[in-house]
Scaffold this motif. Structure first.
Motif, PDB file in Angstrom:
ATOM      1  N   LEU A  92       2.385   4.629 -10.120  1.00  0.00           N
ATOM      2  CA  LEU A  92       1.513   4.351  -8.965  1.00  0.00           C
ATOM      3  C   LEU A  92       0.265   5.225  -8.970  1.00  0.00           C
ATOM      4  N   ASN A  93       0.001   5.897 -10.095  1.00  0.00           N
ATOM      5  CA  ASN A  93      -1.180   6.765 -10.164  1.00  0.00           C
ATOM      6  C   ASN A  93      -2.471   6.002 -10.411  1.00  0.00           C
ATOM      7  N   THR A  94      -2.372   4.789 -10.923  1.00  0.00           N
ATOM      8  CA  THR A  94      -3.580   4.049 -11.315  1.00  0.00           C
ATOM      9  C   THR A  94      -3.929   2.920 -10.360  1.00  0.00           C
ATOM     10  N   THR A  95      -3.217   2.833  -9.224  1.00  0.00           N
ATOM     11  CA  THR A  95      -3.481   1.770  -8.247  1.00  0.00           C
ATOM     12  C   THR A  95      -3.574   2.366  -6.849  1.00  0.00           C
ATOM     13  N   THR A  96      -4.052   1.544  -5.926  1.00  0.00           N
ATOM     14  CA  THR A  96      -4.126   1.927  -4.508  1.00  0.00           C
ATOM     15  C   THR A  96      -3.558   0.793  -3.660  1.00  0.00           C
ATOM     16  N   ASP A  97      -3.399   1.063  -2.358  1.00  0.00           N
ATOM     17  CA  ASP A  97      -2.979   0.047  -1.374  1.00  0.00           C
ATOM     18  C   ASP A  97      -1.611  -0.564  -1.703  1.00  0.00           C
ATOM     19  N   GLU A  98      -0.744   0.165  -2.389  1.00  0.00           N
ATOM     20  CA  GLU A  98       0.524  -0.421  -2.828  1.00  0.00           C
ATOM     21  C   GLU A  98       1.422  -0.782  -1.636  1.00  0.00           C
ATOM     22  N   ALA A  99       2.155  -1.886  -1.823  1.00  0.00           N
ATOM     23  CA  ALA A  99       3.112  -2.337  -0.810  1.00  0.00           C
ATOM     24  C   ALA A  99       4.317  -2.957  -1.500  1.00  0.00           C
ATOM     25  N   LEU A 100       5.472  -2.771  -0.876  1.00  0.00           N
ATOM     26  CA  LEU A 100       6.728  -3.343  -1.366  1.00  0.00           C
ATOM     27  C   LEU A 100       7.082  -4.567  -0.530  1.00  0.00           C
ATOM     28  N   GLU A 101       7.500  -5.635  -1.225  1.00  0.00           N
ATOM     29  CA  GLU A 101       7.973  -6.832  -0.527  1.00  0.00           C
ATOM     30  C   GLU A 101       9.248  -7.332  -1.198  1.00  0.00           C
TER      31      GLU A 101
END
Length: 478
Positions: free
Chosen positions: A376-385
């Motif tokens: 998750l170091n190279t992305t933003t706004d992460e969400a789990l569904e």
């Protein structure tokens, strides 16, 4: 005309005079209960239960029997939560057994108020289990731990018919004594068959946070009864709270506080789970606003997901069996000593993972499903569904956690719980479909080996065996 009026007045006066003459045939009947002197033998509720078990779960008394049993009333039909039944226990305090009297009469609370001592004449009646027992291939009863005692009529095990309303005064003899019922203080995990149809107090409890927007039994999905979940703040154990759809208070919202509940214990229709019901909402005292909900991950950064797929699995293509789980880095294990864990299931051409404590001896059963590591170091706004189907919902827990320091051992890893809105399912069947859990913001968690885990905690011995199906797990970001 004036003479007629005079004669009429004399006639009326004569009628009044003679009608005031005392006559035993017109005396007002005595309605106040008297101290009862029973002419016959008294069988305690505990002894009656033992006799029922010895007689293969049904005892029938001859119509000439002089036997009685005795109990103190713990139920009230005044609020509509009980109907054509009287629940009694053998002592006002620290009871050892309770019983249900099934009778075609209503209302009952006007004569058999809570605490009233009542004698039950057993002549011509049957004593059997509250529900139909389940037998194995050798004729042994499988669910005996949840079998209470019902007094009624008939000759079928587990199916006592109602006593006719015309027999009420012959069967029920109310004593002058009205005792104060002292609710027996227990935990959900302490309940046994001896507690069925007795008054019990549960301290430091609250309703499941997922149900706080519901009424007691006024939802469209509530049929016959509304099933809600109580959670113990001290043990995290759960109890099944049940309200009749005929109760006067069914449309009231369940309270969101924490406190104690004075309830009457029974079982569900199938005899598979203990149920807790109240005579009136006044028996629910949840006045402490300091709930014991777990602490969840709270991200202040945006986290609604995005177009970049970080992780995605639907169990229909690349992951279809346990070997695939192992090869792709999933961890699927039971940490409570048993062998049951997440298994593959399929229905209507759709595959998913299933977890269920039914038939397992682990008390409780704890199973973990840990997803492969994610960067998750190279992305933003992460969400789990993900999607969940909750079936035969009896209060088992499905929780979701996240960690960026996975040690390889779920018990030594530091986990943070995610606020996953796991849907509540039907108590006695499968949910009609999967429900999509609202996106969970995980944007404040960084790392190259971030793990998300599903933890299942349930117990067949305690009757908390919700069967969960999990599908379409994805993590996206930008």
């Amino acid at each position: 005309m004036r003479n007629f009026n005079k004669l009429f007045a004399i006639a009326v006066l004569s009628v009044i005079t003679f009608s005031c003459v005392e006559d035993d045939d017109f005396s007002i009947p005595e309605t106040t209960p008297q101290d009862v002197q029973i002419e016959g033998s008294i069988i305690t509720l505990n002894a009656l239960y033992s006799r029922m078990v010895q007689d293969d779960y049904i005892t029938t008394f001859d119509s000439a029997s002089d036997a009685y049993t005795v109990g103190y009333v713990v139920s009230s039909d005044e609020g509509g939560n009980f109907f054509e039944e009287l629940l009694v226990q053998d002592s006002p305090e620290n009871p050892t057994r309770g019983a249900r009297i099934s009778i075609d009469a209503s209302p009952l609370f006007t004569k058999y108020n809570v605490g009233r001592k009542v004698f039950i004449k057993l002549a011509g009646l049957s004593v059997t289990t509250n529900t139909e027992p389940e037998f194995d291939n050798f004729g042994n009863i499988q669910n005996s731990s949840l079998l209470g005692m019902t007094i009624g009529k008939g000759s079928t095990v587990g199916r006592a018919e109602q006593i006719g309303g015309f027999q009420e005064e012959n069967v029920l003899v109310r004593d002058a004594e009205v005792a104060t019922i002292v609710y027996n203080e227990l935990e959900f995990t302490d309940l046994t068959a001896a507690n069925i149809y007795t008054a019990v107090k549960f301290n430091d409890v609250q309703f499941d946070r997922r149900q706080l927007d519901l009424t007691f039994a006024g939802e469209v999905s509530d049929t016959f009864d509304g099933d809600r979940t109580l959670v113990s703040c001290s043990s995290n154990a759960t109890g099944l709270f049940q309200t009749s759809t005929f109760a006067d208070f069914k449309s009231l919202n369940i309270p969101d506080g924490r406190g104690f509940i004075n309830a009457v214990v029974a079982t569900d229709f199938f005899g598979e789970n203990y149920t807790l019901s109240v005579n009136t909402p006044d028996n629910i005292v949840l006045t402490d606003s300091n709930r014991c909900d777990p602490s969840f991950l709270e991200c202040t950064t945006p986290g609604t997901g995005g177009s970049t797929v970080i992780f995605d699995v639907d169990f229909d293509t690349t992951v279809t069996n346990q070997s695939d789980l192992d090869a792709q880095g999933f961890v699927n294990e039971n940490v409570s000593g048993g062998s049951e864990r997440y298994e593959f299931g399929s229905f209507s051409n759709n595959s998913y993972l299933s977890v269920n404590a039914f038939g397992q001896s682990d008390d409780p059963m704890i199973a973990w499903l840990v997803l492969p590591g994610m960067d998750l170091n190279t992305t933003t706004d992460e969400a789990l569904e993900f999607a969940v189907q909750s079936n035969f919902d009896q209060g088992g827990l499905l929780e979701v956690f996240i960690s960026n320091n996975f040690t390889g051992d779920v018990n030594t890893t530091t986990w943070t719980q995610l606020d996953a809105a796991i849907p509540v399912g039907p108590a006695n069947g499968f949910a009609s479909s999967f429900s999509n859990v609202p996106a969970i913001n995980i944007s404040c968690v960084d790392g190259t080996d971030v793990r998300i885990a599903f933890k299942y905690t349930a117990s067949d011995p305690q009757g908390t065996t919700t069967r969960y199906h999990i599908d379409n797990i994805s993590v996206t970001g930008n």
